[in-house]
Every structure is written in C-alpha cells, then in structure tokens.
Design an enzyme around this catalytic site. Structure first.
Site, PDB file in Angstrom:
ATOM      1  N   LYS A 197      44.973  36.368  45.562  1.00 52.72           N
ATOM      2  CA  LYS A 197      45.527  37.025  44.371  1.00 52.72           C
ATOM      3  C   LYS A 197      45.465  38.551  44.507  1.00 52.72           C
ATOM      4  O   LYS A 197      46.437  39.247  44.203  1.00 52.72           O
ATOM      5  CB  LYS A 197      44.763  36.563  43.120  1.00 52.72           C
ATOM      6  N   THR A 198      44.337  39.082  44.947  1.00 54.60           N
ATOM      7  CA  THR A 198      44.226  40.529  45.139  1.00 54.60           C
ATOM      8  C   THR A 198      45.181  41.011  46.218  1.00 54.60           C
ATOM      9  O   THR A 198      45.828  42.057  46.072  1.00 54.60           O
ATOM     10  CB  THR A 198      42.782  40.907  45.513  1.00 54.60           C
TER      11      THR A 198
ATOM     12  N   ASP B 152      41.775  42.173  37.527  1.00 46.75           N
ATOM     13  CA  ASP B 152      41.161  40.933  38.016  1.00 46.75           C
ATOM     14  C   ASP B 152      40.340  40.285  36.903  1.00 46.75           C
ATOM     15  O   ASP B 152      39.806  40.979  36.028  1.00 46.75           O
ATOM     16  CB  ASP B 152      40.271  41.255  39.222  1.00 46.75           C
TER      17      ASP B 152
ATOM     18  N   THR C   2      40.937  33.063  37.362  1.00 50.43           N
ATOM     19  CA  THR C   2      40.550  31.765  37.910  1.00 50.43           C
ATOM     20  C   THR C   2      40.561  30.694  36.829  1.00 50.43           C
ATOM     21  O   THR C   2      40.389  29.513  37.130  1.00 50.43           O
ATOM     22  CB  THR C   2      39.137  31.846  38.524  1.00 50.43           C
TER      23      THR C   2
ATOM     24  N   ARG D 114      39.695  32.871  52.493  1.00 49.43           N
ATOM     25  CA  ARG D 114      38.483  33.710  52.542  1.00 49.43           C
ATOM     26  C   ARG D 114      37.363  32.987  53.275  1.00 49.43           C
ATOM     27  O   ARG D 114      36.642  33.586  54.083  1.00 49.43           O
ATOM     28  CB  ARG D 114      38.037  34.082  51.125  1.00 49.43           C
TER      29      ARG D 114
END
Length: 356
Positions: free
Chosen positions: A76-77, A121, A170, A229
């Site tokens: 997302k980032t 965020d 999230t 990640r």
C-alpha cells in the site's frame, strides 16, 4: 500490562510478522518499484489505477482520492509513492495515530502544494474531529479553522489547493461510510500467489546482489505467507546463512536449511503458530477449546494468539473459529504428522451405560 514505546510487540518480533520494523523500512526504501510497470502482482488494482492516473494526466487535473485496503506488507505504501511519481507530484506521508486533533490535520492540509499527494496510513485510526474535518477537505478543498473558544469562537474558512489523498487501512470495515464514499477509487490488496512472490524474490535478490537459483526462490516464496514484505525479510536471512554456511549461492537446500534454523516451516508457520496447533491437538484433542484456555496453554496473551497467530492459521485452513471454541481441521493434524482421535461409534455410550 504497560508496554514501553520501544518494546517490540509479538508481531514485530516474528520473522514472519507482516509489520515493518526499522530494518524492513530501510531495505524496502531501496527495493521499492518506482512505477506501475515495475510493480509485481495486484494485476487488477494496477490496471484500474493506471486508467485513473492516465485520465487525470490527460485532463491536467489532480487524481481522484484513493483508498487502499488490505493486510500489512502487500504494497500500500509503495503504491502511494508510485501514484505520486506517476503524477509528477511530491508526496507527504503521515498516519492516522499521529493525527489526534483537528488542528494537526489542518496544519498538514494548509501546507500542501497544488497537486501534492497526501498519504495517510492506518486512516481508520484517525481521531473523530480530524475525520470530520477531512470530509470537507476531500470534497470542497476547504477547511474551517476555529479561532477562540466558547461563544466567541469564530470559524475562518481556509481554501486548500487541489490535492490527492491516498488512504491506507488494514481494517476497511472501521471506516465510516461518509469517509469511505469520498474516495473516488477504492482498491483491495490481495495476498500474493507463490509464483508472484518468486518474481518478487528474484527482483529483490538482483537489487541486493544475491545469487539465487529458481528453486531457492520458490522455497522462500512458499514460506512467505503470501506477503512480499515477509518474502524480502526471509531472503535477507537466507542470504546471511548462505554467506556464512555456504558459498553465497541460494539453492533450495540452502534456503530450507536456513529457514529451519529460524523455525519457519515449509508452510510458513513459525514457533508461535506451531505452539498453538500443538496445544490444540495434543492437549485438547483438536478442540473445541476456548481462546483464553488455549492462550494459557501456549504461555501467551489472549490478544497475541487471537490477533497474531490465528489469522494465518484460519486463512491456511488449519484452525476454525466456532461458537464453542477453536477447532483444528484435518489439515492441521496432517501438517504436524499426527493422527486424529477416532470418534466413538454411534450408540456406544448408551450401550455401555445400560449394559445392552
């Protein structure tokens, strides 16, 4: 139990945790793709977002506000930074927990440049007063700044330059409908397939100057829980092992041996995951068992078991949540190499009771 701000949470301590620690953030900055063409996975989201950005550039306008939802570690980032790059605009990054007052948000909004991208965020964790101010800012590019207190307070309208808000969450269900409806484009990030993660591992390995064979990348991808990640974190740990214990080349055997050292099994389960399953199977016969009892059995807090271990076990079909408690599935017995207990034949208990 009070926790110091510098103390890592159970999710942050895990090698297969999706939360980003400082090392992850530093490495991700170097590994992040710079445009949509480099971004791996999320094919539908990429296609839809590409149309939104191209249309905005053709009109010479700022892009619509974008909401990205999905589990941590899915990109997302990275997508927010790609949006800014594709629009040729600067990006401002902040988070919901950092905005506790409407004045905090007003300060950020009033300093934005025209066309700038504001990445927010964990937007669902923003305070309610700031959230209500954001409604008007997103829709009318205006905020009302309150000066003074009590009956003498005055609302001063402040015009804002057009900007693009990229919100990430999230837990999209916690966003109030008025906020969710103000986003022009909403996308949900899905977990990655093993094939997509192999591509991620190969790309990261080339950027890190790591020699990796195809079967080594496949081994890492298969244990990465569908999350880039985690794949990048496992790659770094396997790289360390290969440099110290072998010739630096990552093969399937080297990757498997390295991840065995770090207690990440072939399905991506770590020590905590297996402890929960083993307690459920060996101590409670597969359940059902209450969450609190299960947490005591593994020596963890109830919240740790429920929020850190269970989501992946449920997603993998190894554990089920039922009204009576947690229950292991046949796949859990098979994964740990155990044989489920045989159910008693119908009527046996009644015959034994009455001697029939």
């Amino acid at each position: 139990m009070n926790r110091d701000d510098t103390t890592p949470t159970p999710a942050e301590e895990r090698l297969v945790g999706a939360s980003a620690d400082r090392e992850d953030q530093a490495v991700e900055a170097a590994l992040r793709p710079k445009d949509l063409g480099e971004f791996i996975g999320q094919e539908k989201v990429r296609e839809q977002l590409d149309l939104v950005l191209r249309a905005a550039r053709a009109r010479g306008a700022t892009a619509d506000h974008v909401l990205l939802s999905g589990a941590p570690g899915l990109g997302k980032t990275t997508l927010s930074m790609i949006i800014a790059a594709e629009m040729g605009a600067p990006i401002r990054i902040t988070s919901g927990p950092a905005i506790q007052h409407a004045g905090d948000l007003a300060s950020i909004l009033s300093s934005l440049q025209e066309g700038e991208v504001l990445f927010l965020d964990e937007i669902h964790r923003m305070s309610r007063p700031a959230e209500e101010m954001l409604y008007m800012a997103m829709e009318d590019f205006r905020v009302d700044v309150i000066v003074g207190k009590g009956p003498g307070a005055t609302a001063i309208p402040l015009e804002l330059p057009p900007f693009t808000l990229v919100g990430a969450t999230t837990r999209a269900g916690l966003l109030p409908p008025p906020l969710r409806d103000r986003f022009g484009f909403t996308a949900h990030m899905e977990f990655y397939s093993p094939h997509e993660l192999e591509r991620v591992v190969h790309r990261s390995a080339s950027l890190l100057d790591v020699v990796i064979e195809s079967d080594g990348a496949a081994e890492i991808a298969g244990r990465s829980r569908g999350t880039p990640r985690i794949a990048n974190r496992l790659l770094r740990r396997v790289r360390d092992y290969a440099q110290v214990k072998a010739d630096g080349v990552i093969t399937r055997e080297i990757a498997a041996a390295a991840l065995a050292v770090y207690e990440v099994d072939a399905r991506g389960l770590d020590r905590l995951d297996r402890a929960v399953l083993e307690a459920l199977l060996k101590l409670f016969g597969g359940g059902p068992v209450g969450l609190s009892t299960l947490a005591v059995a593994v020596g963890e807090e109830r919240e740790t078991v429920e929020e850190v271990a269970e989501p992946f076990l449920v997603r993998e079909g190894l554990l089920a949540r039922t009204p009576r408690g947690r229950v292991a599935t046949p796949a859990a017995w098979a994964h740990l190499g155990l044989t489920p207990p045989q159910a008693p034949a119908a009527g046996n208990g009644q015959r034994d009771l009455f001697g029939a």
